[in-house]
Enzyme design. Sequence first.
Site, PDB file in Angstrom:
ATOM      1  CB  SER A 133     -55.932  95.152  22.990  1.00  0.00           C
ATOM      2  OG  SER A 133     -55.940  95.644  24.312  1.00  0.00           O
ATOM      3  CE1 TYR A 147     -60.951  92.992  23.894  1.00  0.00           C
ATOM      4  CE2 TYR A 147     -58.968  93.500  25.137  1.00  0.00           C
ATOM      5  CZ  TYR A 147     -59.908  93.850  24.192  1.00  0.00           C
ATOM      6  OH  TYR A 147     -59.806  95.055  23.533  1.00  0.00           O
ATOM      7  CB  ALA A 148     -55.245  88.603  27.278  1.00  0.00           C
ATOM      8  CB  ALA A 150     -59.205  87.208  21.158  1.00  0.00           C
ATOM      9  CE  LYS A 151     -59.089  93.119  20.788  1.00  0.00           C
ATOM     10  NZ  LYS A 151     -59.533  93.616  19.467  1.00  0.00           N
TER      11      LYS A 151
END
Length: 241
Positions: A133, A147-148, A150-151
């Site tokens: 992402s 989220y950041a 993991a991405k």
Amino acid sequence: MSGEFDGQVAVITGGAGGMGAEVAARLLAEGARVFCVDLAQPKVDGAVGVPCDISDPSAVCQAGEYVLEQAGRVDHLVNAAGLVSTTRPVEAISDEEWKRLLGVNLDGAFYWTRAVIPAMKEQGRGKIVNVSSRAGRTLGNFAGAHYAAAKAAILGLTRQVALEAAPHGVYVNAIAPGLVRTPMLSGSVADERVEEFRLATPLRRIGTPSDIADLVLFLLSPKSDFITGATVDINGGDLIL
Ligand SMILES: NC(=O)c1ccc[n+]([C@@H]2O[C@H](COP(=O)([O-])OP(=O)(O)OC[C@H]3O[C@@H](n4cnc5c(N)ncnc54)[C@H](O)[C@@H]3O)[C@@H](O)[C@H]2O)c1
């Protein structure tokens, strides 16, 4: 009529989701046999549904064995399953939410890579595309730190596995989409904020699953045979500025 992926076998995690379903439909149309790994049923006629929680290593092991038993080979893996959360700031993220986000967005891609790569190496050819992402390249516009993180980690996984697998004819690349119109986006960001974002994007539009499928099919095809370990941004020019 012959297709570009005739006789090839593809596994798509998140195959029932916005991007995954579009990639599945395109690969089916090009002659591939497609296994859609998801918690939900596949939406695409002709795809084989593989119910599996990708954050559970034993479930992935079993599902991987099932695919190999059924198909005898795996030519393509697209790690597209994902889960977003807009919980901010970082101190508001609970242990459970952190583990869940990392479990789906990062561990799931690792488990599936580990499950299929021995078969790809034995075949002497295979292609893996990991869906990261923009949040993993710079910052999340709306998502939280879990989220950041993991991405961003997916990009390290991509490079390292690409290096290890290259001598075996196995390619590993990542894509880093900006906002794309899928159930994930409509479920996490208000329409007005998406519109503001659209107006601030150099190409003045939000991505579509079709934009993503065009890139993924290119990365799975022989047309990209000099590309491995790369991250391809696909975001309407969002990172130019
Ligand atoms: N939509 C966007 O704006 C956007 C932007 C950048 C990156 N991404 C990433 O693109 C990928 C595809 O997202 P999308 O927009 O198609 O979202 P989506 O919500 O439409 O699809 C995601 C799919 O993943 C599946 N899934 C979730 N948890 C799972 C689990 N534990 N086991 C198996 N399947 C699970 C869901 O059931 C769903 O079908 C995701 O990795 C997402 O993080 C999306």
